[in-house]
Scaffold this motif. Structure first.
Motif, short mmCIF file in Angstrom:
data_model
loop_
_atom_site.label_atom_id
_atom_site.label_comp_id
_atom_site.label_asym_id
_atom_site.label_seq_id
_atom_site.Cartn_x
_atom_site.Cartn_y
_atom_site.Cartn_z
N GLY A 1 -5.86 19.05 9.93
CA GLY A 1 -6.32 20.35 9.47
C GLY A 1 -5.21 21.24 8.92
N TRP A 2 -4.13 20.62 8.43
CA TRP A 2 -2.99 21.37 7.91
C TRP A 2 -3.20 21.74 6.45
N THR A 3 -2.67 22.87 6.05
CA THR A 3 -2.74 23.31 4.65
C THR A 3 -1.37 23.30 3.97
N ILE A 4 -0.33 23.00 4.72
CA ILE A 4 1.03 23.00 4.18
C ILE A 4 1.18 21.89 3.14
N PRO A 5 1.80 22.15 2.00
CA PRO A 5 2.01 21.10 1.00
C PRO A 5 2.82 19.94 1.60
N TRP A 6 2.40 18.72 1.30
CA TRP A 6 3.06 17.53 1.83
C TRP A 6 3.30 16.58 0.67
N TYR A 7 4.55 16.16 0.53
CA TYR A 7 4.95 15.31 -0.58
C TYR A 7 5.54 14.00 -0.07
N SER A 8 5.36 12.97 -0.86
CA SER A 8 5.96 11.67 -0.57
C SER A 8 7.25 11.50 -1.36
N SER A 9 8.31 11.09 -0.65
CA SER A 9 9.58 10.80 -1.31
C SER A 9 9.78 9.30 -1.48
N PHE A 10 8.70 8.54 -1.35
CA PHE A 10 8.77 7.08 -1.43
C PHE A 10 9.38 6.65 -2.76
N GLY A 11 10.39 5.77 -2.68
CA GLY A 11 11.03 5.27 -3.90
C GLY A 11 12.19 6.11 -4.39
N SER A 12 12.45 7.28 -3.74
CA SER A 12 13.58 8.11 -4.15
C SER A 12 14.68 8.06 -3.09
N ASP A 13 15.82 8.66 -3.41
CA ASP A 13 16.95 8.70 -2.47
C ASP A 13 16.89 9.92 -1.55
N PHE A 14 15.89 10.74 -1.67
CA PHE A 14 15.88 12.03 -1.00
C PHE A 14 16.10 11.91 0.51
N ASN A 15 15.33 11.07 1.18
CA ASN A 15 15.45 10.93 2.63
C ASN A 15 16.83 10.42 3.04
N TYR A 16 17.37 9.49 2.24
CA TYR A 16 18.69 8.93 2.55
C TYR A 16 19.78 9.98 2.33
N ASP A 17 19.69 10.71 1.25
CA ASP A 17 20.72 11.72 0.93
C ASP A 17 20.77 12.84 1.95
N TYR A 18 19.61 13.15 2.55
CA TYR A 18 19.57 14.23 3.55
C TYR A 18 19.52 13.68 4.97
N HIS A 19 19.81 12.37 5.07
CA HIS A 19 20.11 11.71 6.34
C HIS A 19 18.99 11.79 7.37
N VAL A 20 17.76 11.58 6.90
CA VAL A 20 16.62 11.48 7.80
C VAL A 20 15.98 10.09 7.76
N THR A 21 16.51 9.21 6.89
CA THR A 21 16.18 7.80 6.92
C THR A 21 17.50 7.04 6.94
N ASN A 22 17.68 6.18 7.93
CA ASN A 22 18.91 5.39 8.02
C ASN A 22 18.62 3.92 7.78
N ASP A 23 19.35 3.36 6.82
CA ASP A 23 19.27 1.95 6.49
C ASP A 23 20.62 1.57 5.89
N GLU A 24 21.40 0.81 6.65
CA GLU A 24 22.77 0.48 6.22
C GLU A 24 22.81 -0.25 4.90
N SER A 25 21.73 -0.93 4.55
CA SER A 25 21.71 -1.65 3.28
C SER A 25 21.59 -0.71 2.10
N VAL A 26 21.20 0.54 2.37
CA VAL A 26 21.03 1.54 1.31
C VAL A 26 22.19 2.52 1.28
N MET A 27 22.59 3.00 2.46
CA MET A 27 23.59 4.05 2.54
C MET A 27 24.22 4.04 3.94
N PRO A 28 25.49 4.43 4.06
CA PRO A 28 26.10 4.49 5.40
C PRO A 28 25.28 5.37 6.35
#
Length: 234
Positions: free
Chosen positions: A127-154
Motif C-alpha cells: 500500500g505504498w505510494t512512494i516512487p520505486w525504481y529498478s536499477s537492474f542492469g546499471s552500476d547504481f547499486n554497486y557505485d553506492y555500495h549497496v550491492t556487493n559482488d567482487e566480480s563487478v567491483m571491490p
C-alpha cells in the motif's frame, strides 16, 4: 528483561530531571552534527544512470520530479526476490505523507536492483505510494555500495573494505544486497551526491524504534524479527 525499580513519585521526579539534562545534551549534540552534515562537500554525478520506472526508462535527474533535493532509499530487493526485506519494509512503512517533504523541495524515492515487474506487485501489496525504481542492469547499486559482488567491483559497505568487514566479524556484508540511503542535490541539470549512510545510520528514519525507545521494554527484538506489516497474527 528486568522491570524498572519501583520508587516514590519524588524519587522518580529526581531521576527524570537527571535524565532530562542528558537528553538536552544529546539534542544539542545532534543539532551540531546536523549542521556539520549540511556542510559536507559534494561530488558531481557524471555517470548517466538509467532506471526503470512506471513510465519507462528514466534517469537520475528525473527522479527529483523537478525538486531540488532527492533522498534515495536503497531498498534490499535482489533480482530473484519475490518480496521485500523486513527491515527495509519497516523503514518504508514509517515514511508517511510525502507532501511534507515535497513542500520543502525534497523528493524521496526507493531504488532496488530487482526488475520493476517484481517491485510493483510488492509495492501494491504494502500500500505504498512512494516512487520505486529498478536499477537492474546499471552500476547504481554497486557505485553506492549497496550491492556487493567482487566480480563487478571491490567490496565496500559502510565505508569499510572487504578486509575490514571480515576483521570486524561481519562477513555477510561482503556479498549480496544491503540497505542504505543516499542524498542528492540538483543545480539546474547538474546532480551532486552529498551524503550516504548505512547500517544504524538509518535508525533515525524508523519512527517505530523512536516510540519503543521511550518505553521500559524498549525495542524488544532485533530488527530481523520484525515482520512485514501484513504478516503479523491478528
Amino acid at each position: 528483561m528486568n522491570l524498572p525499580e519501583i520508587v516514590s513519585r519524588d524519587e522518580w521526579l529526581t531521576a527524570r530531571k537527571e535524565l532530562l539534562e542528558e537528553e538536552k545534551e544529546v539534542t544539542l549534540r545532534r543539532d551540531a552534527l546536523n549542521e556539520r552534515r549540511r556542510e559536507l562537500p559534494m561530488v558531481k554525478v557524471d555517470k548517466d544512470y538509467v532506471f526503470e520506472g512506471p513510465d519507462g526508462k528514466t534517469r537520475l535527474l528525473d527522479l527529483f520530479e523537478g525538486r531540488r533535493q532527492l533522498i534515495v532509499y536503497h531498498f534490499m530487493f535482489a533480482p530473484d526476490d519475490t518480496e521485500g526485506h523486513n527491515s527495509c519494509s519497516l523503514l518504508v512503512d514509517n515514511i508517511s505523507h510525502e507532501e511534507h517533504l515535497h513542500a520543502l523541495n525534497t523528493t524521496v524515492a526507493l531504488v532496488s536492483r530487482a526488475p520493476l515487474s517484481r517491485l510493483t506487485p510488492f509495492k501494491e501489496r504494502m500500500g505504498w505510494t512512494i516512487p520505486w525504481y529498478s536499477s537492474f542492469g546499471s552500476d547504481f547499486n554497486y557505485d553506492y555500495h549497496v550491492t556487493n559482488d567482487e566480480s563487478v567491483m571491490p567490496v565496500e559497505y559502510n565505508y569499510k573494505d572487504k578486509a575490514t568487514l571480515l576483521e570486524k566479524g561481519t562477513p555477510w556484508y561482503i556479498d549480496g544486497e544491503w540497505q542504505g540511503l543516499s542524498v542528492f542535490l540538483r543545480d539546474g541539470d547538474d546532480v551532486y551526491h552529498t551524503y550516504s549512510t548505512y547500517e544504524r545510520g538509518l535508525d533515525a528514519l524508523v519512527n517505530t524504534y523512536s516510540y519503543l525507545d521511550l518505553t521500559p521494554l524498549g525495542r524488544q527484538a532485533h530488527v530481523t524479527q520484525f515482520s512485514l506489516h501484513d504478516a503479523y497474527a491478528s
